[in-house]
Design an enzyme around this catalytic site. Structure first.
Site, PDB file in Angstrom:
ATOM      1  N   ASP A   1       0.633  -1.282   0.397  1.00  0.00           N
ATOM      2  CA  ASP A   1       0.140  -0.364   0.044  1.00  0.00           C
ATOM      3  C   ASP A   1       0.720   1.124   0.031  1.00  0.00           C
ATOM      4  O   ASP A   1       2.003   1.312   0.508  1.00  0.00           O
ATOM      5  CB  ASP A   1      -0.548   0.310   1.377  1.00  0.00           C
ATOM      6  CG  ASP A   1      -1.978  -0.850   1.369  1.00  0.00           C
ATOM      7  OD1 ASP A   1      -1.599  -2.211   0.045  1.00  0.00           O
ATOM      8  OD2 ASP A   1      -3.043  -0.504   2.101  1.00  0.00           O
ATOM      9  N   ASP A   2       0.243   2.281  -0.756  1.00  0.00           N
ATOM     10  CA  ASP A   2       0.238   3.525  -0.221  1.00  0.00           C
ATOM     11  C   ASP A   2       1.966   4.283  -1.208  1.00  0.00           C
ATOM     12  O   ASP A   2       2.050   5.372  -0.877  1.00  0.00           O
ATOM     13  CB  ASP A   2       0.935   4.207   0.723  1.00  0.00           C
ATOM     14  CG  ASP A   2       0.415   3.945   1.927  1.00  0.00           C
ATOM     15  OD1 ASP A   2      -1.235   3.775   1.847  1.00  0.00           O
ATOM     16  OD2 ASP A   2       0.302   3.805   3.702  1.00  0.00           O
TER      17      ASP A   2
ATOM     18  N   HIS B   1      -6.099   3.069  -4.294  1.00  0.00           N
ATOM     19  CA  HIS B   1      -6.294   3.132  -2.652  1.00  0.00           C
ATOM     20  C   HIS B   1      -6.167   4.489  -2.308  1.00  0.00           C
ATOM     21  O   HIS B   1      -5.782   5.307  -1.316  1.00  0.00           O
ATOM     22  CB  HIS B   1      -4.578   2.608  -2.398  1.00  0.00           C
ATOM     23  CG  HIS B   1      -4.640   2.746  -0.790  1.00  0.00           C
ATOM     24  ND1 HIS B   1      -5.364   2.017   0.106  1.00  0.00           N
ATOM     25  CD2 HIS B   1      -3.246   3.424   0.454  1.00  0.00           C
ATOM     26  CE1 HIS B   1      -4.817   1.865   1.799  1.00  0.00           C
ATOM     27  NE2 HIS B   1      -3.616   2.582   1.091  1.00  0.00           N
TER      28      HIS B   1
ATOM     29  N   HIS C   1      -5.463  10.045   0.899  1.00  0.00           N
ATOM     30  CA  HIS C   1      -4.951   8.764   2.413  1.00  0.00           C
ATOM     31  C   HIS C   1      -6.256   8.953   3.099  1.00  0.00           C
ATOM     32  O   HIS C   1      -5.136   9.447   3.909  1.00  0.00           O
ATOM     33  CB  HIS C   1      -3.435   8.626   2.234  1.00  0.00           C
ATOM     34  CG  HIS C   1      -3.534   7.168   2.696  1.00  0.00           C
ATOM     35  ND1 HIS C   1      -4.034   6.903   4.488  1.00  0.00           N
ATOM     36  CD2 HIS C   1      -3.006   5.638   2.452  1.00  0.00           C
ATOM     37  CE1 HIS C   1      -3.523   5.684   4.367  1.00  0.00           C
ATOM     38  NE2 HIS C   1      -3.063   5.079   3.891  1.00  0.00           N
TER      39      HIS C   1
ATOM     40  N   HIS D   1       3.497  -2.502   3.050  1.00  0.00           N
ATOM     41  CA  HIS D   1       3.824  -1.349   2.476  1.00  0.00           C
ATOM     42  C   HIS D   1       4.930  -1.400   1.986  1.00  0.00           C
ATOM     43  O   HIS D   1       6.142  -0.842   2.273  1.00  0.00           O
ATOM     44  CB  HIS D   1       3.386  -0.190   3.597  1.00  0.00           C
ATOM     45  CG  HIS D   1       2.047  -0.003   4.580  1.00  0.00           C
ATOM     46  ND1 HIS D   1       1.789  -1.128   5.413  1.00  0.00           N
ATOM     47  CD2 HIS D   1       1.343   0.914   3.846  1.00  0.00           C
ATOM     48  CE1 HIS D   1       0.640  -0.711   5.494  1.00  0.00           C
ATOM     49  NE2 HIS D   1       0.425   0.179   5.323  1.00  0.00           N
TER      50      HIS D   1
ATOM     51  N   TYR E   1      -6.540   3.173   5.836  1.00  0.00           N
ATOM     52  CA  TYR E   1      -6.753   2.610   6.816  1.00  0.00           C
ATOM     53  C   TYR E   1      -7.649   1.211   6.955  1.00  0.00           C
ATOM     54  O   TYR E   1      -8.234   1.505   8.646  1.00  0.00           O
ATOM     55  CB  TYR E   1      -7.116   3.618   7.772  1.00  0.00           C
ATOM     56  CG  TYR E   1      -6.677   5.190   8.071  1.00  0.00           C
ATOM     57  CD1 TYR E   1      -4.858   4.822   8.726  1.00  0.00           C
ATOM     58  CD2 TYR E   1      -7.527   5.926   7.332  1.00  0.00           C
ATOM     59  CE1 TYR E   1      -4.217   5.855   8.361  1.00  0.00           C
ATOM     60  CE2 TYR E   1      -6.305   6.886   7.163  1.00  0.00           C
ATOM     61  CZ  TYR E   1      -4.916   7.359   7.259  1.00  0.00           C
ATOM     62  OH  TYR E   1      -4.090   8.767   7.148  1.00  0.00           O
TER      63      TYR E   1
HETATM   64 NI    NI Z   1      -2.650   3.559   3.360  1.00  0.00          NI
END
Ligand code: NI
Length: 252
Positions: free
Chosen positions: A64-65, A114, A118, A208, A155
């Site tokens: 993620d991210d 995603h 965020h 991540h 989250y």
């Molecule tokens: Ni995230």
């Protein structure tokens, strides 16, 4: 960006996903995103070889991210081990690193949405949630030529409003089975051991790619789980090519 813990209760589906078709891959965009950002039903299959997770022990690594420039190093590792993964990218990061998205798709990985920046979607209006998803979708389609059909909310937040928005958007919510809290424990050995200990058949593993300690854990995670007979597949491969929009998937 990922310091907050989950806000509010998490809705966990009590039943296993009813759709378990083998295959299910990043889809080629059929003429780009629909005007409203909804996912087109006219996509055609990509080129990743099918894996039948009813017959083999599948797990899905998810990152993620990102992407960040160092995601390239992770792609090198995945290529070296011939392991497929799923990247839940931020639109803002995807826009800044478009060639990395192209490479993900070219090497058989899946891309998920995603959000753009965020935020806590649970605190936003439906139109703001849609904007977060649609902007990200557009960048991924233009950068990588694929329509992501899966979403992971920042989250892991879920709410009736988010769910309704995802139904209209046409995508399921991909939660996770295994969370080593790699954003908190910046320790490669600790993250590796937490994942290897907790992984089960059809697990979705949360990592991540923005953290060096997490990227460094991937070779050992792959080697140790592979030694236990696991096969690394993408989330679409794990949950099937026709997931239910708005439904939350915790595992395959
Ligand atoms: Ni995230």
């Amino acid at each position: 960006m990922i310091v907050a813990v989950l806000a509010g209760a998490i809705m966990v589906p009590s039943e296993a996903p009813e759709v378990r078709a083998a295959g299910g891959y990043p889809m080629k965009a059929a003429g780009g995103a629909a005007p409203n950002g909804a996912i087109s039903a006219t996509n055609s299959p990509g080129t990743v070889a099918p894996v039948n997770c009813r017959k083999v022990k599948c797990v899905a690594l998810t990152f993620d991210d990102g992407p960040v420039p160092q995601t390239v190093n992770l792609l090198n590792v995945l290529k070296k081990y011939n392991a497929k993964a799923t990247f839940f990218v931020l639109g803002s990061q995807a826009q800044a690193h478009r060639p990395i998205l192209r490479r993900m798709v070219a090497e058989g990985h899946a891309i998920g949405n995603h959000s753009w920046s965020h935020p806590q979607l649970g605190r936003m209006s439906a139109s703001a949630i849609r904007s977060q998803l649609n902007r990200t979708q557009s960048v991924i389609v233009s950068a990588a030529g694929v329509q992501p059909r899966i979403v992971r909310t920042p989250y892991g937040q879920m709410s009736p409003k988010i769910r309704k928005t995802l139904v209209k958007f046409g995508a399921p919510m991909i939660f996770w089975t295994v969370d080593p809290l790699d954003w908190k424990y910046r320790n490669t050995t600790k993250v590796t051991n937490a994942v290897v200990r907790a992984a089960r058949r059809n697990s979705i593993i949360l990592l991540h790619d923005i953290h060096p300690t997490s990227r460094a854990a991937v070779p050992a995670i792959i080697a140790k789980l592979r030694a236990k007979g696991y096969v690394f597949v993408t989330v679409p491969q794990l949950i099937g090519s026709h997931p239910t929009a708005g439904k939350m998937y915790v595992h395959g």
